[in-house]
Design a protein around this motif. Structure first.
Motif, mmCIF file in Angstrom:
data_model
loop_
_atom_site.group_PDB
_atom_site.id
_atom_site.type_symbol
_atom_site.label_atom_id
_atom_site.label_comp_id
_atom_site.label_asym_id
_atom_site.label_seq_id
_atom_site.Cartn_x
_atom_site.Cartn_y
_atom_site.Cartn_z
ATOM 1 N N VAL A 1 47.269 48.292 30.203
ATOM 2 C CA VAL A 1 48.362 48.995 29.526
ATOM 3 C C VAL A 1 48.299 48.808 28.018
ATOM 4 O O VAL A 1 48.436 49.763 27.247
ATOM 5 C CB VAL A 1 49.719 48.508 30.081
ATOM 6 C CG1 VAL A 1 50.863 49.157 29.318
ATOM 7 C CG2 VAL A 1 49.819 48.802 31.565
ATOM 8 N N PHE A 2 48.095 47.560 27.560
ATOM 9 C CA PHE A 2 48.135 47.261 26.129
ATOM 10 C C PHE A 2 46.758 46.981 25.541
ATOM 11 O O PHE A 2 46.647 46.570 24.384
ATOM 12 C CB PHE A 2 49.024 46.037 25.871
ATOM 13 C CG PHE A 2 50.468 46.239 26.274
ATOM 14 C CD1 PHE A 2 51.149 47.381 25.913
ATOM 15 C CD2 PHE A 2 51.125 45.280 27.028
ATOM 16 C CE1 PHE A 2 52.471 47.562 26.285
ATOM 17 C CE2 PHE A 2 52.450 45.454 27.397
ATOM 18 C CZ PHE A 2 53.124 46.609 27.032
ATOM 19 N N GLY A 3 45.713 47.157 26.347
ATOM 20 C CA GLY A 3 44.383 46.813 25.862
ATOM 21 C C GLY A 3 44.097 45.333 25.899
ATOM 22 O O GLY A 3 43.157 44.859 25.246
ATOM 23 N N THR A 4 44.899 44.598 26.679
ATOM 24 C CA THR A 4 44.724 43.136 26.752
ATOM 25 C C THR A 4 44.494 42.653 28.176
ATOM 26 O O THR A 4 44.468 41.454 28.418
ATOM 27 C CB THR A 4 45.975 42.438 26.189
ATOM 28 O OG1 THR A 4 47.125 42.862 26.930
ATOM 29 C CG2 THR A 4 46.157 42.757 24.714
ATOM 30 N N GLY A 5 44.385 43.551 29.139
ATOM 31 C CA GLY A 5 44.185 43.159 30.519
ATOM 32 C C GLY A 5 45.004 44.017 31.467
ATOM 33 O O GLY A 5 45.883 44.778 31.054
ATOM 34 N N ASP A 6 44.657 43.910 32.744
ATOM 35 C CA ASP A 6 45.254 44.787 33.747
ATOM 36 C C ASP A 6 46.664 44.345 34.137
ATOM 37 O O ASP A 6 46.955 43.154 34.255
ATOM 38 C CB ASP A 6 44.375 44.824 34.990
ATOM 39 C CG ASP A 6 43.110 45.633 34.783
ATOM 40 O OD1 ASP A 6 43.076 46.425 33.821
ATOM 41 O OD2 ASP A 6 42.167 45.477 35.579
ATOM 42 N N TRP A 7 47.500 45.356 34.386
ATOM 43 C CA TRP A 7 48.854 45.169 34.875
ATOM 44 C C TRP A 7 48.926 45.564 36.347
ATOM 45 O O TRP A 7 48.119 46.335 36.850
ATOM 46 C CB TRP A 7 49.838 46.028 34.072
ATOM 47 C CG TRP A 7 50.287 45.376 32.801
ATOM 48 C CD1 TRP A 7 49.520 45.057 31.726
ATOM 49 C CD2 TRP A 7 51.618 44.965 32.505
ATOM 50 N NE1 TRP A 7 50.271 44.471 30.758
ATOM 51 C CE2 TRP A 7 51.576 44.403 31.204
ATOM 52 C CE3 TRP A 7 52.829 45.019 33.168
ATOM 53 C CZ2 TRP A 7 52.718 43.900 30.580
ATOM 54 C CZ3 TRP A 7 53.960 44.526 32.562
ATOM 55 C CH2 TRP A 7 53.902 43.955 31.277
ATOM 56 N N ASP A 8 49.941 45.041 37.034
ATOM 57 C CA ASP A 8 50.238 45.391 38.419
ATOM 58 C C ASP A 8 51.668 45.887 38.532
ATOM 59 O O ASP A 8 52.559 45.421 37.812
ATOM 60 C CB ASP A 8 50.072 44.181 39.331
ATOM 61 C CG ASP A 8 48.627 43.906 39.680
ATOM 62 O OD1 ASP A 8 48.004 44.759 40.320
ATOM 63 O OD2 ASP A 8 48.133 42.824 39.283
ATOM 64 N N THR A 9 51.873 46.798 39.472
ATOM 65 C CA THR A 9 53.224 47.260 39.817
ATOM 66 C C THR A 9 53.386 47.186 41.324
ATOM 67 O O THR A 9 52.472 47.536 42.079
ATOM 68 C CB THR A 9 53.458 48.702 39.342
ATOM 69 O OG1 THR A 9 53.424 48.738 37.909
ATOM 70 C CG2 THR A 9 54.813 49.227 39.819
ATOM 71 N N GLN A 10 54.533 46.716 41.753
ATOM 72 C CA GLN A 10 54.862 46.670 43.176
ATOM 73 C C GLN A 10 56.181 47.401 43.389
ATOM 74 O O GLN A 10 57.183 47.091 42.745
ATOM 75 C CB GLN A 10 54.979 45.229 43.654
ATOM 76 C CG GLN A 10 55.378 45.101 45.126
ATOM 77 C CD GLN A 10 55.304 43.676 45.608
ATOM 78 O OE1 GLN A 10 54.235 43.058 45.594
ATOM 79 N NE2 GLN A 10 56.449 43.131 46.013
ATOM 80 N N ILE A 11 56.177 48.373 44.280
ATOM 81 C CA ILE A 11 57.368 49.149 44.622
ATOM 82 C C ILE A 11 57.809 48.717 46.014
ATOM 83 O O ILE A 11 57.050 48.825 46.978
ATOM 84 C CB ILE A 11 57.087 50.662 44.588
ATOM 85 C CG1 ILE A 11 56.574 51.088 43.205
ATOM 86 C CG2 ILE A 11 58.342 51.443 44.963
ATOM 87 C CD1 ILE A 11 56.128 52.535 43.146
ATOM 88 N N GLN A 12 59.018 48.213 46.108
ATOM 89 C CA GLN A 12 59.557 47.718 47.380
ATOM 90 C C GLN A 12 60.592 48.729 47.866
ATOM 91 O O GLN A 12 61.614 48.967 47.202
ATOM 92 C CB GLN A 12 60.188 46.342 47.182
ATOM 93 C CG GLN A 12 60.410 45.577 48.453
ATOM 94 C CD GLN A 12 59.216 44.697 48.809
ATOM 95 O OE1 GLN A 12 58.086 44.989 48.399
ATOM 96 N NE2 GLN A 12 59.436 43.648 49.565
ATOM 97 N N ILE A 13 60.332 49.341 49.016
ATOM 98 C CA ILE A 13 61.182 50.402 49.560
ATOM 99 C C ILE A 13 61.880 49.875 50.807
ATOM 100 O O ILE A 13 61.226 49.383 51.736
ATOM 101 C CB ILE A 13 60.364 51.656 49.901
ATOM 102 C CG1 ILE A 13 59.578 52.134 48.666
ATOM 103 C CG2 ILE A 13 61.264 52.762 50.430
ATOM 104 C CD1 ILE A 13 58.546 53.190 48.986
ATOM 105 N N MET A 14 63.183 49.990 50.849
ATOM 106 C CA MET A 14 63.987 49.479 51.969
ATOM 107 C C MET A 14 64.687 50.659 52.636
ATOM 108 O O MET A 14 65.424 51.427 51.992
ATOM 109 C CB MET A 14 65.013 48.476 51.429
ATOM 110 C CG MET A 14 65.664 47.587 52.454
ATOM 111 S SD MET A 14 66.694 46.332 51.591
ATOM 112 C CE MET A 14 67.226 45.344 52.970
#
Length: 881
Positions: free
Chosen positions: A47-60
């Motif tokens: 995202v910022f050119g400094t390393g990978d990001w993760d996203t987690q979507i929790q659906i209930m």
């Protein structure tokens, strides 16, 4: 007396709406379950050119078994259809009721936003984590709830322009920056205006135009390396703190991130909060001027909070806002206030409010209630309910204990923890029995969940439990939540519950399963009344390894360095059908007694009133009171006393109010005689048909009974004539009509207004004998001989009674065939009065050839005329011509 009752659950299935009863819950976006959920920001990759990001979507899944779909967007936001391709990737999952679906590895590379939808209501959280923008290697993380925008449910209810508010817009303000992420949630390209306002400055600073964004896509506005558009300069220059008012031609979803970018110093934190849609000055009759911050810290183990309040009105002068602070036991300990410009914002920074406590590490933990107050507007208009507002809360750990010095010191990057949540509005809490928490963890990816539950009500206490579930929806454990008295809060830390395994990740519910009402609110009659429950829940996922002396060591629960704290507000999704209580009161009357006032009623003591198994006995004034009845329509109620007919009726028991029922009991075992005489009052009329009709009243439907007068002119009526259906009404002046008929007499109809029913006696019950008299007017006769002046009778002549105009009004004359010239006429006063002019007539005599040969003087049909005709009399009138 208190009222304690169980709650009946009812699932509210709506499209983006969380509806309630009555009064009760209504639409908001803060958050609510929905069948269409907007995900404005996803961060995967560098995202910022400094390393990978993760996203987690929790659906209930909060409803029935259903298929759930997710569409991901990540194209060129400035290409509108048909040049823009729309979603580039989608996934779907069959979800059982109560199950949780985690989207992590299934999120494709290049995804920046998403839509999630289903036929079943959903609650969603989004967690993002990754390295800071400086390359210092500090972990950043934040949570936000998926947005169920009310504008997405029925745009016809709102229409363009769609309006939104973004809090905490900042540029190098105390080394903090903000980015505004805006997603187009409509079906056509979006045109967006952003109006910035500096905190404390009541004029707009700058308007910025975003010409177009493709449906589903997002843009990022700010000064960071991930921004698609910078803030407008030089107006939004460092250091700058304010807020934004955003309009568009389509619905939007907005996320504001607070973090640090160069040239600010790296604070090593990330907070996320949702933008607020404008729902009107008084949306659906709810209270947009009352909000609740349900978890606050000040100087407790290094944690601090601040509250950002934004004035949503477009039209008024600044509004005055108060923030009232409560401790965990529910005591109000302090309130502060300030003016906030229209569309502007104000930060209430708890470290600056020293009266909340400063004793490390045992400072303040509690909650706050935020209210906008009515004021006089210019030029003289008033706003009695206050202006619509909303609020967000940040929670930060800015101090740590230094073992080397034995003192608390300020944190540095990598130590500072931070999270943010949107405050809950008033209308979202009302009657919200169930709360969903889509992401709950214990020592998993560096965090453990701490759940704050508060009872925001004034007049009831609640009890419930937390249900922890895994991804299949299976219950792992239940944690009881003891009674929470008004304004009390309880913080439950999962680190201290051994039945939850280390490394657990799943979801949770909070259920209210018992309520006890405590207040007599209306009309202060000494009986407790129903008031709505108002719980709320906030989840703080904190870095357990630095907070607790447990949990360190190898395994998936190992602490991750940097800001791992994430905060989100739980989603209310279960409404309940409450047992609301009301009172029934009134006076019981009898039909005994007489008075000159026909509306006079007579109280009956000792009568028993019964409703819903509860009873009360009337006092000397006839008064009774039955309290604490469950609300309901057409609830059966009876009033009874020995010797009187039981009166059965129905009342609508109101919610939290009272209703009056005032029956009148009729005396049983009575005999009523009616004497029918001729008009002289002396001669009884035998064989007259007397019909008594009881018209409808509160206790008896219409009923007619009849009897024939005997040789003494008496008709007798008693309860037996009614076949037990109802007691006879002895208060004859009400609800009674009597009709007397006999050939040869006028029909006499007597109603309740006639003086014959002015009672002169006090009736006793039972065994009453009531007497009344009705006089009938019989037919009168006029007879005589038709003769000439020589006293010779004339046959074949006709005698008629006629008005001054032409027309027969009484019987016709007849000639005597025996050459005597006799005639006879008969009629009634009623007939005469109806057809004659003012009851007057002439006797007119006609020869056989029809020629008028004689006209008498003027007769009248009353007793006072010079030639008066009396009721029931025979009168001689010889006619000479």
């Amino acid at each position: 007396m208190s009222k304690k009752f169980r709650l009946l659950m009812v699932l509210v299935l709506v499209t983006g709406l969380f509806g309630g009863l009555l009064t009760g819950s209504t639409v908001s976006a803060d958050p609510t379950p929905g069948t269409f959920i907007e995900i404005p920001r996803i961060d995967v990759g560098d995202v910022f050119g400094t390393g990978d990001w993760d996203t987690q979507i929790q659906i209930m899944n909060l409803g029935a078994d259903a298929m759930v779909y997710a569409e991901f967007y990540g194209g060129n936001p400035y290409l509108c259809p048909p040049n823009e391709d729309g979603p580039f990737y989608d996934v779907e999952m069959w979800m059982p009721a109560g199950a949780v679906w985690t989207l992590h590895n299934a999120i494709p590379a290049g995804a920046e936003s998403a839509f999630i939808w289903s036929d079943s209501p959903l609650a969603v959280t989004v967690d993002r984590w990754g390295p800071d923008a400086y390359g210092d290697g500090f972990e950043l993380s934040a949570s936000y709830t998926g947005i169920s925008d009310p504008f997405m449910t029925d745009p016809n209810d709102f229409g363009a322009p769609f309006e939104y508010f973004a809090p905490y817009v900042m540029n190098s303000y105390h080394n903090l920056d903000a980015t505004i992420t805006i997603q187009n949630s409509g079906e056509i390209c979006a045109s967006i205006w952003i109006h910035y306002k500096e905190q404390g400055n009541c004029e707009f600073m700058k308007a910025q135009h975003v010409e177009q964004i493709a449906p589903g896509e997002r843009i990022v506005i700010g000064n960071g390396p991930d921004a698609d558009m910078p803030y407008p300069t030089p107006e939004i220059d460092a250091p700058w703190l304010g807020s934004a008012y955003i309009t568009a031609n389509v619905p939007l979803a907005i996320i504001v991130d607070q973090l640090s970018f160069a040239p600010s110093l790296n604070l090593g934190t990330l907070l996320s909060m949702r933008g607020m849609p404008y729902l009107g000055e008084n949306f659906l009759g709810v209270f947009p001027e009352i909000w609740y911050a349900d978890l606050l810290y000040r100087e407790i183990s290094g944690w601090q909070s601040s509250i950002q309040v934004q004035n949503l009105t477009q039209w008024s002068l600044p509004t005055f806002v108060t923030v009232e602070f409560f401790d965990q036991s529910g005591d109000s300990i302090l309130f502060v206030g300030d003016w906030i410009c229209r569309n502007g914002a104000k930060t209430f920074y708890l470290p600056a409010i020293i009266d909340l406590g400063v004793s490390f590490p045992f400072g303040y933990v509690g909650a706050a209630e935020i209210m906008s107050h009515g004021q006089v507007d210019y030029p003289g208009e008033t706003h009695p309910d206050g202006e619509p507002i909303f609020a967000v809360v940040d929670i930060k750990k800015t101090k740590v204990y230094d073992d080397t010095t034995g003192f608390w010191r300020h944190t540095v990057a990598g130590e500072t923890q931070a999270g943010s949540y949107n405050a809950h509005p008033y209308w979202q809490k009302v009657d919200a029995e169930g709360w969903a928490m889509p992401y709950i963890a214990k020592e998993q990816l560096g965090v453990t969940s701490r759940i704050a539950i508060r009872n925001n009500a004034n007049c009831n206490k609640i009890k419930g439990y937390i249900e922890i579930v895994d991804e299949t929806g299976t219950t792992v454990t239940q944690i009881p939540v003891p009674w929470l008295h008004p304004k009390h809060m309880k913080v439950i830390d999962l680190a201290y519950f051994g039945q939850i395994a280390r490394g657990f990740v799943g979801a949770a519910y909070f259920w209210v399963d018992d309520v006890e009402q405590l207040c007599d609110v209306d009309p202060w009659d000494g009986v407790t009344d129903w008031t709505p429950i108002m719980p709320s829940v906030v989840v703080l996922n904190y870095g357990y390894a630095t907070e607790l002396p447990i949990g360190s060591g190898a395994g998936p629960w190992t602490q991750i360095g940097g800001d791992v704290t994430r905060v989100y507000e739980a989603t209310p999704f279960y409404d309940y059908i409450f047992t609301c209580y009301g009172d029934v009161k009134g006076n019981v009357y009898s039909d005994l007694g007489a008075t000159a006032d026909p509306n006079q009623k007579f109280p009956l003591d000792g009568a028993v009133v019964e409703i819903d198994t509860q009873t009360d006995t009337t006092d000397s004034t006839g008064w009774y009171r039955i309290e604490g009845l469950a609300e309901g329509l057409d609830v059966s109620i009876t009033a009874s006393k020995s010797g009187f007919a039981t009166c059965t009726g129905a009342v609508d028991v109101p919610c939290n109010d009272q209703v009056y029922w005032n029956p009148e009991l009729r005396c049983q075992d009575i005999t009523w005689t009616i004497l029918v005489t001729q008009e002289d009052g002396a001669n009884p009329v035998y064989g007259a048909d007397v019909t008594v009709t009881l018209t409808t009243d509160a206790c008896v439907d219409e009923k007619s009974i009849n009897d024939m007068t005997n040789s003494d002119g008496i008709a007798t009526f008693s309860d037996a004539l009614l076949d037990g259906e109802a007691a006879l009404q002895t208060k004859l002046g009400e609800h009674v009509t009597v009709v007397v008929m006999k050939d040869g007499y006028d029909t006499k109809t007597v109603k309740e207004t006639d003086t014959v029913f002015a009672l002169d006696d006090f009736y006793n019950c039972p065994g009453t004998v009531a007497e009344d008299e009705i006089e009938l007017c019989g037919y009168f006769s006029i007879y005589g001989v038709v003769k000439d002046a020589a006293d010779n009778p004339h046959n074949g002549y006709t005698v008629q009674a006629e008005t001054e105009n032409t027309g027969t009004v009484l019987g016709s004359g007849m000639s005597d065939t025996c050459c005597s010239g006799n005639y006879a006429l008969s009629g009634s006063i009623a007939e005469c009065t109806a057809t004659g002019e003012s009851g007057k007539f002439y006797l007119r005599t006609y020869a056989p050839n029809g020629v008028l040969v004689n006209e008498s003087a003027l007769y009248t049909c009353d007793a006072d005329g010079d030639l008066g005709v009396q009721c029931s009399e025979v009168q001689l009138a010889n006619i000479v011509f």
